[in-house]
Design a protein around this motif. Structure first.
Motif, PDB file in Angstrom:
ATOM      1  N   GLY A 256      98.565  45.073  31.239  1.00 35.47           N
ATOM      2  CA  GLY A 256      98.380  44.646  32.625  1.00 35.47           C
ATOM      3  C   GLY A 256      97.679  43.305  32.739  1.00 35.47           C
ATOM      4  N   PRO A 257      96.510  43.132  32.108  1.00 36.65           N
ATOM      5  CA  PRO A 257      95.802  41.851  32.233  1.00 36.65           C
ATOM      6  C   PRO A 257      96.618  40.679  31.698  1.00 36.65           C
ATOM      7  N   ILE A 258      97.403  40.917  30.642  1.00 36.87           N
ATOM      8  CA  ILE A 258      98.182  39.832  30.046  1.00 36.87           C
ATOM      9  C   ILE A 258      99.339  39.460  30.964  1.00 36.87           C
ATOM     10  N   VAL A 259     100.120  40.459  31.336  1.00 34.07           N
ATOM     11  CA  VAL A 259     101.260  40.191  32.215  1.00 34.07           C
ATOM     12  C   VAL A 259     100.762  39.723  33.578  1.00 34.07           C
ATOM     13  N   GLY A 260      99.638  40.282  34.022  1.00 37.62           N
ATOM     14  CA  GLY A 260      99.058  39.867  35.293  1.00 37.62           C
ATOM     15  C   GLY A 260      98.707  38.387  35.286  1.00 37.62           C
ATOM     16  N   SER A 261      98.147  37.912  34.176  1.00 36.07           N
ATOM     17  CA  SER A 261      97.797  36.494  34.086  1.00 36.07           C
ATOM     18  C   SER A 261      99.040  35.617  34.102  1.00 36.07           C
ATOM     19  N   MET A 262     100.056  36.066  33.367  1.00 32.49           N
ATOM     20  CA  MET A 262     101.298  35.283  33.341  1.00 32.49           C
ATOM     21  C   MET A 262     101.914  35.229  34.731  1.00 32.49           C
ATOM     22  N   LEU A 263     101.953  36.370  35.386  1.00 31.40           N
ATOM     23  CA  LEU A 263     102.531  36.447  36.720  1.00 31.40           C
ATOM     24  C   LEU A 263     101.729  35.601  37.701  1.00 31.40           C
ATOM     25  N   PHE A 264     100.403  35.691  37.553  1.00 36.66           N
ATOM     26  CA  PHE A 264      99.528  34.933  38.448  1.00 36.66           C
ATOM     27  C   PHE A 264      99.845  33.449  38.362  1.00 36.66           C
ATOM     28  N   TRP A 265      99.903  32.917  37.139  1.00 29.20           N
ATOM     29  CA  TRP A 265     100.141  31.478  36.995  1.00 29.20           C
ATOM     30  C   TRP A 265     101.575  31.100  37.270  1.00 29.20           C
ATOM     31  N   PHE A 266     102.472  32.019  37.033  1.00 29.72           N
ATOM     32  CA  PHE A 266     103.873  31.800  37.376  1.00 29.72           C
ATOM     33  C   PHE A 266     103.991  31.582  38.885  1.00 29.72           C
ATOM     34  N   VAL A 267     103.399  32.487  39.639  1.00 32.90           N
ATOM     35  CA  VAL A 267     103.469  32.403  41.102  1.00 32.90           C
ATOM     36  C   VAL A 267     102.687  31.191  41.609  1.00 32.90           C
ATOM     37  N   MET A 268     101.509  30.961  41.009  1.00 30.96           N
ATOM     38  CA  MET A 268     100.693  29.829  41.445  1.00 30.96           C
ATOM     39  C   MET A 268     101.446  28.512  41.264  1.00 30.96           C
ATOM     40  N   SER A 269     102.096  28.342  40.115  1.00 28.29           N
ATOM     41  CA  SER A 269     102.778  27.077  39.869  1.00 28.29           C
ATOM     42  C   SER A 269     104.038  26.978  40.723  1.00 28.29           C
ATOM     43  N   LEU A 270     104.654  28.132  40.946  1.00 28.37           N
ATOM     44  CA  LEU A 270     105.823  28.159  41.820  1.00 28.37           C
ATOM     45  C   LEU A 270     105.443  27.678  43.212  1.00 28.37           C
ATOM     46  N   LEU A 271     104.334  28.236  43.724  1.00 31.33           N
ATOM     47  CA  LEU A 271     103.880  27.860  45.059  1.00 31.33           C
ATOM     48  C   LEU A 271     103.432  26.401  45.073  1.00 31.33           C
ATOM     49  N   ASP A 272     102.791  26.001  43.986  1.00 32.33           N
ATOM     50  CA  ASP A 272     102.288  24.640  43.893  1.00 32.33           C
ATOM     51  C   ASP A 272     103.438  23.639  44.004  1.00 32.33           C
ATOM     52  N   TYR A 273     104.555  24.043  43.490  1.00 28.35           N
ATOM     53  CA  TYR A 273     105.732  23.187  43.488  1.00 28.35           C
ATOM     54  C   TYR A 273     106.501  23.334  44.794  1.00 28.35           C
ATOM     55  N   ALA A 274     106.667  24.580  45.183  1.00 27.75           N
ATOM     56  CA  ALA A 274     107.576  24.875  46.297  1.00 27.75           C
ATOM     57  C   ALA A 274     106.968  24.562  47.661  1.00 27.75           C
ATOM     58  N   LEU A 275     105.695  24.868  47.845  1.00 27.30           N
ATOM     59  CA  LEU A 275     105.113  24.696  49.181  1.00 27.30           C
ATOM     60  C   LEU A 275     105.113  23.236  49.636  1.00 27.30           C
ATOM     61  N   PRO A 276     104.608  22.297  48.789  1.00 33.83           N
ATOM     62  CA  PRO A 276     104.677  20.900  49.223  1.00 33.83           C
ATOM     63  C   PRO A 276     106.122  20.435  49.426  1.00 33.83           C
ATOM     64  N   ALA A 277     107.023  20.934  48.581  1.00 40.71           N
ATOM     65  CA  ALA A 277     108.428  20.550  48.721  1.00 40.71           C
ATOM     66  C   ALA A 277     108.964  21.011  50.068  1.00 40.71           C
ATOM     67  N   LEU A 278     108.611  22.247  50.412  1.00 41.40           N
ATOM     68  CA  LEU A 278     109.063  22.780  51.695  1.00 41.40           C
ATOM     69  C   LEU A 278     108.438  22.006  52.845  1.00 41.40           C
ATOM     70  N   ALA A 279     107.169  21.603  52.643  1.00 36.64           N
ATOM     71  CA  ALA A 279     106.496  20.820  53.684  1.00 36.64           C
ATOM     72  C   ALA A 279     107.190  19.473  53.847  1.00 36.64           C
ATOM     73  N   ASN A 280     107.548  18.862  52.727  1.00 32.43           N
ATOM     74  CA  ASN A 280     108.243  17.580  52.761  1.00 32.43           C
ATOM     75  C   ASN A 280     109.585  17.676  53.468  1.00 32.43           C
ATOM     76  N   MET A 281     110.247  18.786  53.215  1.00 32.36           N
ATOM     77  CA  MET A 281     111.556  18.961  53.813  1.00 32.36           C
ATOM     78  C   MET A 281     111.455  19.344  55.289  1.00 32.36           C
ATOM     79  N   GLY A 282     110.234  19.525  55.749  1.00 35.93           N
ATOM     80  CA  GLY A 282     110.052  19.850  57.160  1.00 35.93           C
ATOM     81  C   GLY A 282     110.289  21.319  57.469  1.00 35.93           C
ATOM     82  N   ILE A 283     110.440  22.131  56.427  1.00 36.98           N
ATOM     83  CA  ILE A 283     110.643  23.561  56.667  1.00 36.98           C
ATOM     84  C   ILE A 283     109.319  24.218  57.028  1.00 36.98           C
ATOM     85  N   LEU A 284     108.246  23.812  56.323  1.00 40.63           N
ATOM     86  CA  LEU A 284     106.908  24.286  56.679  1.00 40.63           C
ATOM     87  C   LEU A 284     106.238  23.235  57.555  1.00 40.63           C
TER      88      LEU A 284
END
Ligand SMILES: Nc1ncnc2c1ncn2[C@@H]1O[C@H](COP(=O)(O)OP(=O)(O)O)[C@@H](O)[C@H]1O
Ligand SMILES: [Mg+2]
Lengths: 325, 297
Positions: A256-284
Motif C-alpha cells: 500500500g505505501p509503495i503503490v500509494g506513493s507512486m499513485l500520489f506522484w502520478f496524480v500530482m504530476s498529471l494535475l501539475d501538467y493538466a491543470l495549467p494546460a486546461l487553464a491555458n486552453m480556457g477550459i478552467l
C-alpha cells in the motif's frame, strides 16, 4: 495538449527519487500507524534528519557515503528515542503533538543562521555527491527504455532507491508475519491485553518508533541524492503528503505505501501538467498559478474523502483498519 | 442443599489451608501471595484498603463482594496495572510492588479482565500464540528470518490447538476473535492466559456474560487448573458457583476484607450476609466494614 509529453512526464514519476523517498517514509509510517497505532506527525523531521545527517557527515566529517548514511540513520534512531521516552507511556495523541512540534523544531534549527557554518541555513547544502557518485557501478552513458531514459547517475540513484524500497518492504513484510508483528498488532488494538501476557509493550512501541523513523530517514537520504538539501522542503505539508500516500494505498499493508506513493506522484504530476494546460486552453476559468495551487486543494479533498469512505486504502482490509476504535 | 445431593461429582476441595482462627487476614500454611497494608484511593474515595491478605497456593480462592467493593482495583494493583498509595505484596516470595505489569506476568502471575480483552483483529489462533512466553521470533532482529523461529512456532501452535480443543474453540481457530460471542471471548482470554504457563491465574468475573450452557465447562476448566498445580484467584458474583468450586473465599466491602474462610463458613457469616447478600438491608455497609459503629445507625 501534448499527450506524449504528459505521458512521459507522468510515467517518469513512478520511479522518481522523490516517489521512492515517499515510499520509504510511507512504509515507516505504515509501521508506526498502520501496524502499531502510533500517530507520527513528524515524518518530515525524520526525513530532514536523514537528508542532513547524510549531507553533513560527508561535508563535515569527510565520511564515505555509506558511513554517512549510517550516521544519518543512527541520528534518526536517537531522535525517535528522545521523542518516544516521554510520550510512549501516554495516550496516542501525545505522540502526535510531540512529533509534530519536534519536526518543526528540527526545521527551524536547520534554517536558523546560528548554525550557518554547518547547515548553510536557509540555502541548504550541496556538493556532497562525489563519494556516492564515485561508487556508481553502472556503465556511463544515457540509456533506458521510453519513458525512463537517464544517464548513469540518474539510474544509480534510482536503482539505489529501488533497492532500498525493496529491502525495506521485505523487512516490514517479514517482521509483520513474525511473532514480533503479532505483538505489535496486539498493541495496536489493546496494550493492556498484551502487557498482561508478559510483553514489554513500551519496548515494542519504542522499537516500532525507531524502525519506522529510520525508514523515513532513508527516504530523506534518497531525496538528498538528487541535488541539494534545503530546509524548506521539510515542512509539515511533507508529513501530510506522506500520510496521503500511505492512506491511499492502505496503512496496514506493505505494498500500500509503495503503490500509494507512486499513485500520489502520478496524480500530482498529471494535475501539475493538466491543470495549467486546461487553464491555458480556457477550459478552467483560473490563471496558471492558481492552477498550480489547485492540485494541493484537490489532494486535501481527496485525503478527506479517503479517510471517510475508504479508511483502509486501496489494498487494506477494512476489518483490520478503521479510524473508529 | 443441592451441592450435597450431587456429592458424587462434587469437586474435591482443598482443605486445611489456614493457620488459626478464620478472621480477615488469617495466615495461610502455604501462601502464594502475601499483601501488607495495600491502599489505593481515587481522590477522596478509598477503593482498596487491605491490611493483610494471604492467598493460599494450589487452591481456588474466590474474591467476592458487592459492586464497587474494590475487587477489580485489588486485581489491578496485584498485577501491576495500577499503583497503590502505599503497601507491599509478595508473589512466590518476590516483592512485586512497583513492578510493571508485564514483569508480573513474566513471573507467572497472569490475569484476565472484567471487560474481556480478546484481540478482535487477530484470529483466535493468533490470540493464543501471542500468549506463549520466550518466543525467539518476538525479537526485532530474529523476526524477519522465519527459519529461526518456525520450529518454535510449530510447537506453540500445537500447544495452542490443544488448549483450544479443551476450551471447545478449536473449530473457530481461523476466525477473527471479534466474531466470537461474549462467552467465547471470555473462554479465549482464559485459554490465552494459560499459554503463558502461569503459576497463579487471576480471573476477573470469568462467568459474566457467559451463556449458562458454557458455565459448567468453564467451571470444569477452573477446577482443571487446580488439578494441574496452578493457583486460582477469581472474582465472582454467582454464589452457587463460588460454593461449588472455591476452596477459600475472601469477602470485600468498601475496599476492606470483611471476612474470609471456607465457603460454607463464609456463607453463614452474618457480616457476609449483611455486606454481600444484602439479607439485612437495614444495616449500613459501614457497620460491617467498621467505618460506622453499629450503635450510631
Ligand atoms: N480509575 C478509577 N478512578 C476513579 N474511581 C475508580 C477507578 N477505578 C475504580 N474506582 C472506584 O473504586 C471503587 C472500586 O471499584 P472496583 O474495584 O471496580 O470494584 P469491584 O470490582 O469490586 O466492583 C468503585 O467505587 C469505583 O468507582
Ligand atoms: Mg470489578
Amino acid at each position: 495538449m501534448d499527450i506524449f509529453g504528459l505521458l512521459q512526464n507522468t510515467l517518469n514519476w513512478l520511479i522518481h527519487p522523490q516517489t521512492l523517498a515517499y515510499a520509504l517514509a510511507a512504509l515507516g509510517l505504515a509501521v508506526h500507524f498502520g501496524y502499531t497505532g502510533l500517530l507520527n506527525m513528524g515524518v518530515a523531521g525524520f526525513m530532514a534528519i536523514g537528508a542532513y545527517g547524510y549531507a553533513m557527515s560527508v561535508l563535515h566529517l569527510g565520511l564515505p557515503w555509506y558511513l554517512a548514511m549510517l550516521v544519518a540513520l543512527v541520528a534518526a534512531a536517537i531522535f525517535a528515542l528522545i521523542l518516544g521516552i516521554p510520550t510512549l507511556r501516554l495516550r496516542a495523541d501525545y505522540l502526535a503533538i510531540v512529533t509534530l512540534a519536534a519536526a518543526e523544531v528540527v526545521r527551524y534549527l536547520l534554517t536558523t543562521t546560528v548554525f550557518d557554518e554547518w547547515t548553510n541555513s536557509a540555502d541548504g547544502l550541496a556538493q556532497y555527491h562525489d563519494s556516492f557518485r564515485g561508487s556508481n557501478p553502472l556503465p556511463e552513458g544515457t540509456y533506458g527504455i521510453w519513458p525512463w531514459i537517464y544517464n548513469e547517475q540518474g539510474w544509480w540513484m534510482r536503482v539505489f532507491g529501488i533497492l532500498l524500497v525493496a529491502g525495506a518492504a521485505w523487512w516490514v513484510w517479514s517482521l509483520m508475519r513474525s511473532p514480533w508483528g503479532r505483538v505489535i498488532k496486539g498493541i495496536r488494538e489493546d496494550e493492556d491485553a498484551v502487557r498482561a501476557l508478559g510483553k514489554n509493550v513500551f519496548g515494542y512501541k519504542m522499537q516500532s518508533l525507531i524502525f519506522g523513523g529510520v525508514l523515513a530517514a532513508l527516504g530523506g537520504i534518497v531525496i538528498s541524492l538528487q541535488s541539494a538539501v534545503v530546509p524548506s522542503f521539510y515542512q509539515t505539508n511533507l508529513t501530510f503528503m506522506v500520510w496521503t500516500a500511505l492512506l491511499l494505498g492502505g496503512a496496514a499493508t506493505v505494498f500500500g505505501p509503495i503503490v500509494g506513493s507512486m499513485l500520489f506522484w502520478f496524480v500530482m504530476s498529471l494535475l501539475d501538467y493538466a491543470l495549467p494546460a486546461l487553464a491555458n486552453m480556457g477550459i478552467l476559468p483560473i490563471s496558471n498559478i492558481q492552477a498550480g495551487i489547485l492540485r494541493f486543494i484537490i489532494v486535501g479533498v481527496a485525503l478527506m474523502l479517503l479517510v471517510i469512505f475508504r479508511p483502509q486504502g486501496l489494498f487494506g482490509n477494512k476489518k483490520e483498519l478503521t479510524f473508529a476504535k | 442443599m443441592p451441592s450435597n445431593e450431587k456429592n458424587s461429582n462434587a469437586p474435591k476441595k482443598a482443605i486445611d489451608l489456614h493457620v488459626g482462627e478464620m478472621v480477615p487476614g488469617v495466615a495461610k500454611k502455604d501462601p502464594i501471595i502475601v499483601a501488607e497494608g495495600v491502599k489505593r484511593s481515587f481522590g477522596g474515595l478509598v477503593a482498596v484498603d487491605v491490611e493483610h491478605l494471604e492467598i493460599p497456593r494450589n487452591a481456588i480462592t474466590a474474591l467476592i463482594g458487592p459492586n464497587g467493593a474494590g475487587k477489580t482495583t485489588l486485581f489491578n494493583l496485584l498485577s501491576g496495572f495500577d499503583k497503590p498509595d502505599h503497601g507491599d505484596w509478595k508473589f512466590d516470595g518476590t516483592n512485586l510492588s512497583g513492578i510493571p505489569a508485564f514483569k508480573t506476568a513474566k513471573l507467572g502471575q497472569v490475569r484476565t479482565f472484567q471487560l474481556t480483552k480478546a484481540l478482535g483483529l487477530l484470529t483466535v489462533l493468533e490470540n493464543m500464540k501471542l500468549g506463549a512466553k520466550g518466543q525467539r521470533g518476538e525479537s526485532f532482529w530474529v523476526g524477519p528470518f522465519k527459519g529461526l523461529w518456525n520450529k518454535q512456532e510449530q510447537e506453540i501452535e500445537e500447544k495452542a490447538r490443544g488448549l483450544l480443543q479443551r476450551f471447545k474453540l478449536d473449530a473457530k481457530e481461523a476466525d477473527f476473535a471479534a466474531e466470537l460471542s461474549g462467552g467465547q471471548r471470555k473462554l479465549l482470554e482464559m485459554a490465552r492466559a494459560l499459554m503463558t504457563d502461569p503459576t497463579l491465574v487471576m480471573l476477573d468475573e470469568p462467568m459474566a456474560g457467559v451463556n449458562p450452557a458454557l458455565t459448567q465447562s468453564l467451571l470444569d476448566h477452573i477446577l482443571g487448573l487446580k488439578e494441574s498445580g496452578m493457583t486460582v484467584l477469581f472474582v465472582e458474583h454467582d454464589m452457587h458457583m463460588v460454593r461449588h468450586i472455591a476452596d477459600w473465599v475472601v469477602v470485600m466491602a468498601e475496599g476492606k476484607i470483611v471476612a474470609e474462610g471456607d465457603p460454607e463458613s463464609v456463607m453463614k457469616n452474618p457480616a457476609v450476609i449483611d455486606a454481600y447478600l444484602g439479607a439485612h438491608q437495614d444495616v449500613d455497609l459501614g457497620v460491617v466494614t467498621g467505618r460506622i459503629a453499629a450503635e450510631d445507625v
